[in-house]
Write a protein that holds these residues in place. Structure first.
Motif: not given
Length: 195
Positions: A185-186, A182
């Motif tokens: 990806d961010t 996460r």
């Protein structure tokens, strides 16, 4: 001699762990309060650490060394940069919650801790440089990455989505690999992802 050294090391680790807990709850806690939480006499702490500041400095060195070891375990010099960043992130996410008070300081107290922190930041920038390529603002990318890392380690879980609910809070042991995914990806794609 080896048993005495390992006993002393265990004692120091127990004192630092108790200090982390106590100082996280009350940053102005005294050595006496830390000794009580560690289950040792105040004199024992003073034999190991000359002052409260010396204890905090030792905690900072220990915390930054753990992070450095976590980053080096991700093989930043030999593994592909995305693999390194993911593994280092997952490793660090397992360490940061244990050192919440200690790692919250923007600049460590001791020169030794500052040197280890600088080494970690240099490795971070080198990996981000390989990953993002020439022309990228590496200093900004590092700041964004560190903010995402801090939020993943200590922040409130999102209200919806695959990683929501009480079982996914940092305190209850969120999956470090899922959190690392996460964070990355961010960092790489922003908050909007296409399905």
């Amino acid at each position: 001699m080896g048993k005495l050294r390992s006993d002393a090391e265990r004692s120091m680790r127990a004192i630092m762990a108790a200090a982390e807990d106590v100082l996280s709850a009350s940053p102005v806690a005294t050595m006496e309060q830390i000794a009580e939480a560690a289950g040792v006499a105040r004199a024992t702490i003073h034999r190991r650490f000359a002052s409260r500041e010396a204890l905090i400095e030792a905690m900072e060195v220990a915390a930054w060394r753990e992070i450095l070891e976590a980053v080096l375990a991700a093989r930043p010099h030999t593994a592909p940069p995305l693999v390194t960043l993911h593994q280092a992130t997952a490793n660090i996410l397992q360490i940061k919650p244990c050192w919440r008070f200690t790692l919250a300081r923007p600049v460590p107290l001791s020169q030794e801790a500052q040197a280890v922190q600088a080494e970690v930041m240099g490795l971070c920038e080198a990996v981000l440089g390989k990953l993002l390529g020439p022309g990228a603002d590496i200093a900004w990318a590092r700041q964004v990455y560190l903010a995402l890392l801090g939020e993943a380690a200590h922040g409130t879980p999102p209200a919806s989505g695959p990683a929501s609910g009480p079982e996914s809070s940092p305190a209850s042991g969120r999956d470090p690999d899922a959190l690392a995914t996460r964070v990355i990806d961010t960092l790489m794609h922003g908050v909007q992802r296409t399905a």
